[in-house]
Motif scaffolding. Structure first.
Motif, PDB file in Angstrom:
ATOM      1  N   GLY A   1      39.529  22.184  56.102  1.00  0.00           N
ATOM      2  CA  GLY A   1      40.632  22.444  55.177  1.00  0.00           C
ATOM      3  C   GLY A   1      40.251  23.329  54.011  1.00  0.00           C
ATOM      4  N   TRP A   2      39.496  24.386  54.269  1.00  0.00           N
ATOM      5  CA  TRP A   2      38.966  25.210  53.181  1.00  0.00           C
ATOM      6  C   TRP A   2      40.078  25.715  52.269  1.00  0.00           C
ATOM      7  N   GLN A   3      39.976  25.425  50.976  1.00  0.00           N
ATOM      8  CA  GLN A   3      40.940  25.770  49.927  1.00  0.00           C
ATOM      9  C   GLN A   3      42.194  24.894  49.945  1.00  0.00           C
ATOM     10  N   GLU A   4      42.172  23.781  50.664  1.00  0.00           N
ATOM     11  CA  GLU A   4      43.314  22.872  50.645  1.00  0.00           C
ATOM     12  C   GLU A   4      43.517  22.272  49.262  1.00  0.00           C
TER      13      GLU A   4
ATOM     14  N   LEU B   1      33.918  28.322  59.496  1.00  0.00           N
ATOM     15  CA  LEU B   1      34.032  28.475  58.049  1.00  0.00           C
ATOM     16  C   LEU B   1      34.237  29.943  57.682  1.00  0.00           C
ATOM     17  N   GLY B   2      33.510  30.846  58.354  1.00  0.00           N
ATOM     18  CA  GLY B   2      33.668  32.271  58.077  1.00  0.00           C
ATOM     19  C   GLY B   2      35.084  32.748  58.337  1.00  0.00           C
ATOM     20  N   TYR B   3      35.686  32.261  59.405  1.00  0.00           N
ATOM     21  CA  TYR B   3      37.079  32.609  59.703  1.00  0.00           C
ATOM     22  C   TYR B   3      37.994  32.102  58.591  1.00  0.00           C
ATOM     23  N   SER B   4      37.768  30.851  58.171  1.00  0.00           N
ATOM     24  CA  SER B   4      38.586  30.262  57.104  1.00  0.00           C
ATOM     25  C   SER B   4      38.417  31.005  55.785  1.00  0.00           C
ATOM     26  N   GLN B   5      37.218  31.532  55.531  1.00  0.00           N
ATOM     27  CA  GLN B   5      36.971  32.240  54.277  1.00  0.00           C
ATOM     28  C   GLN B   5      37.842  33.482  54.132  1.00  0.00           C
ATOM     29  N   VAL B   6      38.316  34.007  55.242  1.00  0.00           N
ATOM     30  CA  VAL B   6      39.198  35.180  55.203  1.00  0.00           C
ATOM     31  C   VAL B   6      40.658  34.778  55.391  1.00  0.00           C
ATOM     32  N   ILE B   7      40.933  34.058  56.456  1.00  0.00           N
ATOM     33  CA  ILE B   7      42.334  33.824  56.817  1.00  0.00           C
ATOM     34  C   ILE B   7      43.014  32.846  55.881  1.00  0.00           C
ATOM     35  N   ASN B   8      42.289  31.850  55.351  1.00  0.00           N
ATOM     36  CA  ASN B   8      42.950  30.870  54.488  1.00  0.00           C
ATOM     37  C   ASN B   8      43.445  31.474  53.176  1.00  0.00           C
ATOM     38  N   PRO B   9      42.623  32.298  52.471  1.00  0.00           N
ATOM     39  CA  PRO B   9      43.156  32.921  51.256  1.00  0.00           C
ATOM     40  C   PRO B   9      44.352  33.841  51.528  1.00  0.00           C
ATOM     41  N   VAL B  10      44.292  34.597  52.640  1.00  0.00           N
ATOM     42  CA  VAL B  10      45.415  35.484  52.970  1.00  0.00           C
ATOM     43  C   VAL B  10      46.666  34.651  53.254  1.00  0.00           C
ATOM     44  N   TYR B  11      46.490  33.576  54.006  1.00  0.00           N
ATOM     45  CA  TYR B  11      47.608  32.686  54.335  1.00  0.00           C
ATOM     46  C   TYR B  11      48.210  32.055  53.082  1.00  0.00           C
ATOM     47  N   LEU B  12      47.355  31.584  52.183  1.00  0.00           N
ATOM     48  CA  LEU B  12      47.839  30.912  50.978  1.00  0.00           C
ATOM     49  C   LEU B  12      48.477  31.892  50.002  1.00  0.00           C
ATOM     50  N   ALA B  13      47.953  33.120  49.953  1.00  0.00           N
ATOM     51  CA  ALA B  13      48.574  34.142  49.111  1.00  0.00           C
ATOM     52  C   ALA B  13      49.977  34.463  49.632  1.00  0.00           C
ATOM     53  N   ALA B  14      50.102  34.578  50.956  1.00  0.00           N
ATOM     54  CA  ALA B  14      51.419  34.845  51.552  1.00  0.00           C
ATOM     55  C   ALA B  14      52.365  33.667  51.331  1.00  0.00           C
TER      56      ALA B  14
ATOM     57  N   PHE C   1      43.276  36.236  42.870  1.00  0.00           N
ATOM     58  CA  PHE C   1      42.318  35.157  43.099  1.00  0.00           C
ATOM     59  C   PHE C   1      41.894  35.132  44.564  1.00  0.00           C
ATOM     60  N   ALA C   2      42.870  35.271  45.473  1.00  0.00           N
ATOM     61  CA  ALA C   2      42.584  35.253  46.911  1.00  0.00           C
ATOM     62  C   ALA C   2      41.684  36.422  47.297  1.00  0.00           C
ATOM     63  N   ALA C   3      41.971  37.611  46.768  1.00  0.00           N
ATOM     64  CA  ALA C   3      41.181  38.795  47.096  1.00  0.00           C
ATOM     65  C   ALA C   3      39.739  38.642  46.617  1.00  0.00           C
ATOM     66  N   ARG C   4      39.567  38.176  45.380  1.00  0.00           N
ATOM     67  CA  ARG C   4      38.207  38.000  44.853  1.00  0.00           C
ATOM     68  C   ARG C   4      37.434  36.962  45.650  1.00  0.00           C
ATOM     69  N   LEU C   5      38.087  35.878  46.006  1.00  0.00           N
ATOM     70  CA  LEU C   5      37.449  34.814  46.770  1.00  0.00           C
ATOM     71  C   LEU C   5      36.994  35.329  48.132  1.00  0.00           C
ATOM     72  N   MET C   6      37.862  36.054  48.796  1.00  0.00           N
ATOM     73  CA  MET C   6      37.568  36.578  50.124  1.00  0.00           C
ATOM     74  C   MET C   6      36.446  37.623  50.074  1.00  0.00           C
ATOM     75  N   ILE C   7      36.539  38.557  49.165  1.00  0.00           N
ATOM     76  CA  ILE C   7      35.535  39.618  49.066  1.00  0.00           C
ATOM     77  C   ILE C   7      34.166  39.058  48.703  1.00  0.00           C
ATOM     78  N   ARG C   8      34.152  38.104  47.765  1.00  0.00           N
ATOM     79  CA  ARG C   8      32.880  37.501  47.357  1.00  0.00           C
ATOM     80  C   ARG C   8      32.169  36.842  48.536  1.00  0.00           C
ATOM     81  N   ASN C   9      32.912  36.123  49.352  1.00  0.00           N
ATOM     82  CA  ASN C   9      32.288  35.443  50.484  1.00  0.00           C
ATOM     83  C   ASN C   9      31.873  36.408  51.594  1.00  0.00           C
ATOM     84  N   ILE C  10      32.680  37.415  51.852  1.00  0.00           N
ATOM     85  CA  ILE C  10      32.313  38.407  52.865  1.00  0.00           C
ATOM     86  C   ILE C  10      31.025  39.121  52.456  1.00  0.00           C
TER      87      ILE C  10
END
Length: 298
Positions: free
Chosen positions: A185-188, A225-238, A246-255
């Motif tokens: 549930g990453w970022q739940e 987890l790597g998949y969630s690090q990208v798709i979850n922020p995009v999903y939650l932003a949408a 916040f979503a962009a910074r979180l995603m870029i930092r982890n990538i």
């Protein structure tokens, strides 16, 4: 709801999977609180998740449901049924201060405009090899001995930290965790917090405290987890429960972290798996396939 004398009833919820040793310790920890929780509720998937000899009491309960942090926390909320003033969520590898329940209740009594609060994390092993149980309890004991629990708001937050967060039961109402954020549930925590934000303040306070060990066994594999690090922020932003910046910074930092550390990865982190998962998430995001639940297939 409130007990005699106007004291707030506090329910403590622990979602756990395959870590009965941590549940055993949490039971012992909660039994030593200066004020006992009205209920200590473990949300698990099977009897094997519970320690040997686990027995329910008036204050210690277990609820069974499907695997996944959001699902398990929702099962707990359904069991509680809105009958408690404050609902506290602790991770199973969180070591709370022995004054936590007392201080949580005191904080919410003092701040009527707050609907959710996260406490002071004295140490966090999530981005290291982890913090051992003895070390975690030593840190907490020293903090308890200092008696430093100011009942103040240190800052307002966009969302709360899921390892230790407390909410007013009345504010939660029918709101539930998003079960599309499968498994870990990453970022739940951010998503759930933001859903309650229109009802009051979300804050950080040093009024209650503890140590997050960051225990590694039982965690989500790197690919997922790597998949969630990208798709979850995009999903939650949408969805509107995570600010786009916040979503962009979180995603870029982890990538960046996953790719920069590929040549010299930490022994406790599957950087290769996370990087691969990042790319799978990017491909899905570009195609408009916002499917956080896909990690159950990876």
């Amino acid at each position: 709801m409130s007990e005699a004398g106007g004291e707030l009833t506090v329910a403590v919820v622990i979602a756990s999977l395959g870590r009965p040793d941590l549940i055993d310790r949490m039971i012992e920890r909660m039994a030593r609180q200066t004020v006992l929780p009205a209920v200590l509720l473990f949300s698990v998937t099977a009897a094997a998740d519970l320690p040997e000899g686990f027995a329910e009491t008036d204050r210690v309960k277990a609820v069974f449901g499907r695997k996944g942090l959001p699902r398990q926390r929702n099962a707990a909320l359904d069991w509680l049924g809105g009958g408690y003033d404050i609902v506290v969520f602790f991770d199973d590898d969180y070591v709370p201060s022995l004054l936590s329940v007392e201080k949580v209740a005191g904080f919410f009594r003092a701040h009527a405009d707050v609907v959710g609060a996260t406490g002071l994390v004295l140490a966090d092993g999530i981005n290291t090899s982890g913090i051992g149980a003895e070390e975690a309890m030593r840190i907490v004991a020293e903090h308890d001995d200092r008696g430093d629990f100011p009942c103040e708001i240190r800052e307002d937050r966009i969302g709360l930290y899921g390892c230790n967060m407390a909410y007013r039961g009345a504010a939660i109402g029918p709101t539930r965790f998003d079960e599309r954020l499968a498994l870990y549930g990453w970022q739940e925590d951010i998503d759930f917090s933001m859903a309650l934000r229109p009802r009051g303040r979300l804050v950080m306070t040093p009024a209650f405290a503890g140590v997050h060990q960051g225990v590694k066994h039982g965690r989500t594999p790197g690919l997922r987890l790597g998949y969630s690090q990208v798709i979850n922020p995009v999903y939650l932003a949408a969805k509107g429960t995570m600010p786009i910046g916040f979503a962009a910074r979180l995603m870029i930092r982890n990538i960046l972290a996953n790719h920069l550390k590929l040549l010299r990865p930490e022994p406790w982190v599957d950087r290769r798996g996370r990087a691969k998962g990042n790319w799978l998430g990017l491909f899905d995001a570009v195609r408009g396939r916002l499917t956080p639940e896909r990690i159950e297939e990876l």
